[in-house]
Design a protein around this motif. Structure first.
Motif, PDB file in Angstrom:
ATOM      1  N   UNK A  64      14.872   2.122  -7.674  1.00 45.84           N
ATOM      2  CA  UNK A  64      16.142   1.404  -7.712  1.00 45.84           C
ATOM      3  C   UNK A  64      15.983  -0.093  -7.818  1.00 45.84           C
ATOM      4  N   UNK A  65      15.322  -0.704  -6.834  1.00 43.50           N
ATOM      5  CA  UNK A  65      15.051  -2.148  -6.899  1.00 43.50           C
ATOM      6  C   UNK A  65      13.602  -2.403  -6.488  1.00 43.50           C
ATOM      7  N   UNK A  66      12.705  -1.544  -6.891  1.00 44.83           N
ATOM      8  CA  UNK A  66      11.304  -1.703  -6.540  1.00 44.83           C
ATOM      9  C   UNK A  66      10.419  -0.910  -7.491  1.00 44.83           C
ATOM     10  N   UNK A  67       9.166  -0.732  -7.084  1.00 50.07           N
ATOM     11  CA  UNK A  67       8.190   0.016  -7.857  1.00 50.07           C
ATOM     12  C   UNK A  67       7.392   0.878  -6.903  1.00 50.07           C
ATOM     13  N   UNK A  68       7.307   2.170  -7.187  1.00 51.38           N
ATOM     14  CA  UNK A  68       6.565   3.110  -6.355  1.00 51.38           C
ATOM     15  C   UNK A  68       5.213   3.400  -6.994  1.00 51.38           C
ATOM     16  N   UNK A  69       4.135   3.239  -6.221  1.00 53.90           N
ATOM     17  CA  UNK A  69       2.779   3.554  -6.680  1.00 53.90           C
ATOM     18  C   UNK A  69       2.159   4.494  -5.654  1.00 53.90           C
ATOM     19  N   UNK A  70       1.798   5.696  -6.078  1.00 48.37           N
ATOM     20  CA  UNK A  70       1.296   6.723  -5.172  1.00 48.37           C
ATOM     21  C   UNK A  70      -0.012   7.305  -5.697  1.00 48.37           C
ATOM     22  N   UNK A  71      -0.958   7.538  -4.795  1.00 48.24           N
ATOM     23  CA  UNK A  71      -2.172   8.301  -5.086  1.00 48.24           C
ATOM     24  C   UNK A  71      -2.322   9.351  -3.998  1.00 48.24           C
ATOM     25  N   UNK A  72      -2.534  10.578  -4.422  1.00 46.93           N
ATOM     26  CA  UNK A  72      -2.687  11.708  -3.497  1.00 46.93           C
ATOM     27  C   UNK A  72      -1.508  11.812  -2.534  1.00 46.93           C
ATOM     28  N   UNK A  73      -0.310  11.525  -3.033  1.00 44.34           N
ATOM     29  CA  UNK A  73       0.891  11.672  -2.237  1.00 44.34           C
ATOM     30  C   UNK A  73       1.190  10.523  -1.310  1.00 44.34           C
ATOM     31  N   UNK A  74       0.393   9.456  -1.331  1.00 44.52           N
ATOM     32  CA  UNK A  74       0.584   8.325  -0.432  1.00 44.52           C
ATOM     33  C   UNK A  74       0.951   7.082  -1.229  1.00 44.52           C
ATOM     34  N   UNK A  75       2.014   6.411  -0.787  1.00 47.80           N
ATOM     35  CA  UNK A  75       2.424   5.157  -1.389  1.00 47.80           C
ATOM     36  C   UNK A  75       3.277   4.390  -0.396  1.00 47.80           C
ATOM     37  N   UNK A  76       3.718   3.226  -0.796  1.00 48.56           N
ATOM     38  CA  UNK A  76       4.424   2.357   0.137  1.00 48.56           C
ATOM     39  C   UNK A  76       5.929   2.530   0.120  1.00 48.56           C
ATOM     40  N   UNK A  77       6.482   3.156  -0.897  1.00 49.29           N
ATOM     41  CA  UNK A  77       7.925   3.287  -0.934  1.00 49.29           C
ATOM     42  C   UNK A  77       8.607   1.985  -1.310  1.00 49.29           C
ATOM     43  N   UNK A  78       9.922   1.981  -1.121  1.00 52.65           N
ATOM     44  CA  UNK A  78      10.759   0.924  -1.677  1.00 52.65           C
ATOM     45  C   UNK A  78      11.146  -0.069  -0.599  1.00 52.65           C
ATOM     46  N   UNK A  79      10.446  -1.200  -0.551  1.00 53.00           N
ATOM     47  CA  UNK A  79      10.801  -2.261   0.378  1.00 53.00           C
ATOM     48  C   UNK A  79      10.017  -3.513   0.013  1.00 53.00           C
ATOM     49  N   UNK A  80      10.715  -4.629  -0.161  1.00 52.89           N
ATOM     50  CA  UNK A  80      10.038  -5.866  -0.552  1.00 52.89           C
ATOM     51  C   UNK A  80       9.141  -6.414   0.552  1.00 52.89           C
ATOM     52  N   UNK A  81       9.260  -5.917   1.767  1.00 54.25           N
ATOM     53  CA  UNK A  81       8.373  -6.351   2.835  1.00 54.25           C
ATOM     54  C   UNK A  81       7.009  -5.706   2.776  1.00 54.25           C
ATOM     55  N   UNK A  82       6.857  -4.644   1.988  1.00 53.71           N
ATOM     56  CA  UNK A  82       5.597  -3.905   1.919  1.00 53.71           C
ATOM     57  C   UNK A  82       4.573  -4.588   1.022  1.00 53.71           C
ATOM     58  N   UNK A  83       3.305  -4.463   1.400  1.00 53.68           N
ATOM     59  CA  UNK A  83       2.215  -4.558   0.446  1.00 53.68           C
ATOM     60  C   UNK A  83       1.865  -3.134   0.050  1.00 53.68           C
ATOM     61  N   UNK A  84       1.216  -2.991  -1.081  1.00 57.43           N
ATOM     62  CA  UNK A  84       1.026  -1.656  -1.626  1.00 57.43           C
ATOM     63  C   UNK A  84      -0.126  -0.911  -0.948  1.00 57.43           C
ATOM     64  N   UNK A  85       0.087   0.391  -0.696  1.00 60.43           N
ATOM     65  CA  UNK A  85      -0.982   1.255  -0.192  1.00 60.43           C
ATOM     66  C   UNK A  85      -2.029   1.521  -1.268  1.00 60.43           C
ATOM     67  N   UNK A  86      -1.622   1.434  -2.520  1.00 58.83           N
ATOM     68  CA  UNK A  86      -2.545   1.521  -3.649  1.00 58.83           C
ATOM     69  C   UNK A  86      -2.826   0.092  -4.097  1.00 58.83           C
ATOM     70  N   UNK A  87      -4.009  -0.417  -3.777  1.00 55.47           N
ATOM     71  CA  UNK A  87      -4.339  -1.789  -4.135  1.00 55.47           C
ATOM     72  C   UNK A  87      -4.547  -1.937  -5.632  1.00 55.47           C
ATOM     73  N   UNK A  88      -4.143  -3.067  -6.168  1.00 52.15           N
ATOM     74  CA  UNK A  88      -4.408  -3.371  -7.571  1.00 52.15           C
ATOM     75  C   UNK A  88      -5.206  -4.662  -7.622  1.00 52.15           C
ATOM     76  N   UNK A  89      -6.303  -4.652  -8.371  1.00 45.62           N
ATOM     77  CA  UNK A  89      -7.218  -5.792  -8.441  1.00 45.62           C
ATOM     78  C   UNK A  89      -7.470  -6.116  -9.912  1.00 45.62           C
TER      79      UNK A  89
END
Length: 841
Positions: A94-119
């Motif tokens: 809706x107003x975010x981006x979901x990134x999941x690996x093996x069923x785990x991700x951070x969900x939708x909240x601007x306060x989150x850092x991602x559980x799936x790191x991007x480098x």
């Protein structure tokens, strides 16, 4: 020891050519080369563990795709990778981006850092919005599944995406590539120039220009959406300062501006409300034409929306009053490598920033209900030092230290400019005996009011809800991973990362008029609490935490061509502050309306601070080369146990509350392999089985119409349930063919099948919009100069024209106001066929 693998610099990508340019898909894909008339697989080289290694020697479940392959296949965003990497999912929400690996991700909240790191080139891109940015001129992309807290760190508790951009060359070279697709109006131009400035200095300039007209018809606006305009520019310098020192500089600027979204209403059911003009009517019918009372004056409710609102099924048509998103990114990276006595010392300095402004029609309908304004501004500075020892010794190690500072500002505000919601709330207030507001005779007035009720909607006319969120983070960590070559065939690795982090956060939500002057406490507080689940608040906090993440790995070369490994690790994701909750954590009722004879105070329980997340992971894997190098087969069996899992729970109206679910388990099996059937034909496959279960989660989002069954009386018990984006199985099957024709031409053909079982695209696991399993076919056919100077290709995607919902959620305010269960969803493009022209020199 296993026999040393052959490394060829030009074939160090995960996907590289047979003889010259045999391009195929998939992690662990590489060319076939001929040896004694047999098909032999070329090596795939990755840097998943910060060293250049063969993919078959890395004790991690990892998929790798070359930058060349991504360009040729028209994979223009990180999101496109998910089709070719099992157990990896990415979707705009809706107003975010979901990134999941093996069923785990951070969900939708601007306060989150991602559980799936991007480098990217060693710099952490931990913010979800950056995953939407375009990328270009890559060397390769590696997707690492499972916790990666030791070497990559920075909250990579579910996995990591490791991106390497192409380096400057000491020989002058360049390429241009143009891609055109008519169905969705996609035009892409890529250009690269690289070469020497002097004997010790080289440069590389790359640009990507991409325009996309859209694959969804907006019935209200009369245009295709999302209309996307991307412009990215990158300049790199590589300096061989001496025999021992190499330095590089990267400057990058990008923008991606979008008009519209690829979402539409996909489900709408009749209202179960007792309100007479809601009951038995769908949300679409209510928005299309509603008048109350129907035969008497004065008229309290008079809704006459665009007839497009009656389109309430997934069919590539939406009704919206307009959305836009303007995004800008900047990056500066400096890398200095010093080589001495076989050791490598690296200093990586990074500055990264982005900002965006969005206007979201976040009721996701063509009814003029409300808009949402969003602004985000993020800045990050990082410094890393690495010490990498030589290989071949009894002990090998990688050690280092990392410093990180970031500042985040997020703003959003609801805009209620039309009379639809106020009129609906007035009518509901009247028929429900004043339940939507306060009993306040004579205070607001108007023809709607009868004995102090029926006027709650007037209190939220021209409503604004400005919210300011700030979060600053300072982090320092030290890490080391050491490998002991116990005997020729056995290696034992110990690793650990010690992290200290301090965060400060604040969130303030007010109710305001259009000029942003603050509304006095009154019936607007009650009406906002009942219909928007929002209350004023002013919160701030500070948290300091430290963690030690350990790792133990054992590798055994049980033959010259096969290796088994076992890894046990513990990872952490730091806590923080919730940016999107519309209420405070306090159980105090909303403010008392001083003008009300009988105030209607409501208790809302939101969230602000959430705790760190912990994962304990076990992985048993085998990597093997078969039949003298003709085939490869890899397998990974994994189990990850999560404690205090961070979840973002939709409040059913407009906000998201972050909490820590008690525990969850993710476990499964991943397989991938490839075989050279002949010197011209290669077969690749990947298959993943996934079982995810919330062991104890009492704070789930109830589906629309569900009675809460959690002890708090607000949420629903998710214990024993699966998670969003989890399919029991998913995978791909890919076939690539290449052979010369005539004396100067090369024919290439690729076809792949991407498949998945059923999964929930919605965070509240609503079966009414569950995505059925599907198979999608893609293909590529090309003719090229045998020397590789030019190529003409046709690219087909989703050739079977599958309609796929990648994300779905409740339509905001639909159920809370009308009690009509309604969902909107994001829809992938239909079948497309593109023409691609390439020229290299």
């Amino acid at each position: 020891m296993r026999k040393l693998r052959r490394f060829t610099p030009t074939c160090s990508l995960a996907i590289a050519p047979i003889k010259s340019k045999f391009l195929v898909f998939m992690g662990a894909l590489a060319p076939i080369v001929t040896a004694n008339a047999a098909a032999v697989l070329e090596e795939v080289v990755v840097t998943a563990q910060l060293r250049v290694q063969s993919l078959q020697d890395v004790p991690v479940s990892v998929s790798a795709i070359s930058g060349d392959k991504m360009m040729e296949a028209g994979l223009s965003r990180i999101e496109d990778l998910q089709a070719y990497v099992p157990n990896f999912t990415m979707s705009e929400s809706g107003i975010g981006t979901d990134i999941y690996i093996r069923g785990i991700g951070s969900g939708e909240n601007q306060g989150f850092e991602q559980s799936v790191g991007m480098y990217v080139d060693g710099i952490s891109y931990g913010r979800a919005q950056l995953a939407r940015a375009p990328f270009l001129d890559l060397s390769r992309v590696e997707v690492l599944r499972g916790p990666q807290n030791i070497l990559l760190g920075k909250n990579s508790i579910a996995g990591a995406i490791n991106i390497s951009t192409a380096k400057p060359t000491q020989e002058f070279e360049g390429y241009v590539q143009a891609t055109w697709e008519g169905q969705v109006g996609e035009r892409i131009f890529d250009g690269v120039l690289s070469g020497p400035i002097s004997d010790t200095l080289a440069y590389r300039f790359a640009t990507r220009i991409r325009d996309y007209d859209g694959h969804i018809e907006n019935l209200v606006q009369g245009r295709d959406e999302p209309n996307r305009e991307e412009r990215t520019y990158r300049f790199k310098l590589l300096w061989d300062a001496s025999d021992d020192v190499v330095a590089s500089l990267k400057l990058e600027h990008g923008s991606f501006d979008v008009i519209g979204r690829h979402s539409e209403i996909i489900f709408d059911s009749p209202s179960v409300s007792d309100v007479p003009f809601f009951a038995g009517r769908t949300y679409a019918e209510i928005l299309d034409e509603t008048q109350f009372p129907t035969a008497a004056a004065p008229v309290v409710v008079d809704i006459d929306s665009h007839p497009g609102v009656l389109n309430n099924e997934a069919d590539y048509k939406r009704h919206s009053n307009g959305d836009s998103s303007d995004n800008s990114t900047q990056n500066l990276t400096v890398n200095v490598d010093w080589y001495r006595d076989g050791h490598q010392y690296s200093f990586i300095t990074g500055y990264m920033a982005y900002d965006y402004e969005e206007d979201c029609d976040c009721d996701f309908t063509g009814g003029e209900l409300f808009q949402l304004d969003l602004v985000e501004d993020y800045k990050q500075f990082s410094q890393e030092f690495r010490w990498i020892s030589p290989v071949g010794e009894s002990w090998e190690f990688i050690a280092g230290a990392y410093l990180h500072y970031s500042e985040l500002y997020f703003y959003d505000s609801i805009r209620v400019d039309s009379d639809i919601i106020p009129d609906l709330v007035n009518a509901a207030d009247a028929t429900e005996g004043g339940a939507r507001g306060d009993f306040d005779p004579g205070q607001v007035g108007g023809p709607e009011e009868v004995a102090g009720i029926g006027d709650a909607g007037n209190a939220i006319r021209n409503f604004r809800s400005p919210r300011d969120f700030n979060s600053d983070s300072t982090m320092a960590s030290a890490f080391m991973q050491a490998t002991w070559n116990v005997i020729d065939h056995v290696r034992l690795t110990f690793g650990g990362r010690l992290t200290w982090e301090k965060k400060e956060g604040s969130r303030k939500l007010e109710f305001a008029f259009p000029d942003f002057s603050i509304r006095p406490i009154g019936e607007s507080d009650t009406a906002a609490a009942v219909s928007f689940a929002a209350e004023r608040h002013d919160l701030e906090g500070k948290r300091v935490e430290s963690q030690f993440a350990p790792l133990l790995n054992v590798q055994w070369d049980f033959s010259e061509d096969a290796m088994a490994y076992f890894t046990a690790s513990r990872g952490f994701k730091s806590g923080g502050f919730d940016a999107r909750s519309n209420a405070s954590p306090s159980a105090e009722p909303t403010p008392r309306n001083p003008n009300a004879a009988v105030p209607n105070q409501v208790v809302l329980i939101g969230t602000f601070e959430y705790e760190e997340e912990e994962a304990t992971s076990y992985e048993l894997g085998v990597k093997s080369t078969l039949f003298g190098g003709v085939a490869e087969l890899n397998a990974a069996l994994f189990r990850t146990e999560f404690d205090d899992l961070q979840v973002s729970v939709f409040d059913g109206t407009l906000g998201f509350n972050v909490g820590n679910a008690a525990s969850a388990i993710s476990q499964g099996l991943e397989l991938d392999g490839r075989v050279g059937l002949t010197e011209n034909l290669m077969l690749m496959a990947g298959l993943a089985f996934l079982d995810f279960e919330f062991v104890d989660h009492l704070a789930g989002t109830c589906i629309q119409g569900q009675t809460p069954n959690s002890p708090n009386g607000i949420n629903c018990d998710y214990s024993g349930k699966t998670n969003q984006y989890v399919a029991d199985y998913s995978g791909n099957l890919l076939l690539a063919y290449e052979r010369p024709i005539l004396d100067s031409l090369m024919l290439r053909a690729n076809v792949d099948a991407i498949f998945t079982d059923d999964y929930h695209p919605s965070p509240n696991l609503d079966d009414r919009i569950k995505q059925d399993g599907y198979v999608v076919y893609n293909a590529r056919l090309s003719l090229a100069d045998i020397a590789g100077d030019w190529e003409v290709a046709l690219l087909g995607k989703n050739l079977t024209d599958e309609l796929i919902i990648v994300y779905g959620v409740d339509a905001p305010t639909a159920y809370t106001i009308t009690e009509a269960a309604t969902h909107h969803g994001f829809v992938n493009p239909p079948r497309t066929v593109a023409l691609q022209l390439s020229y290299r020199w």
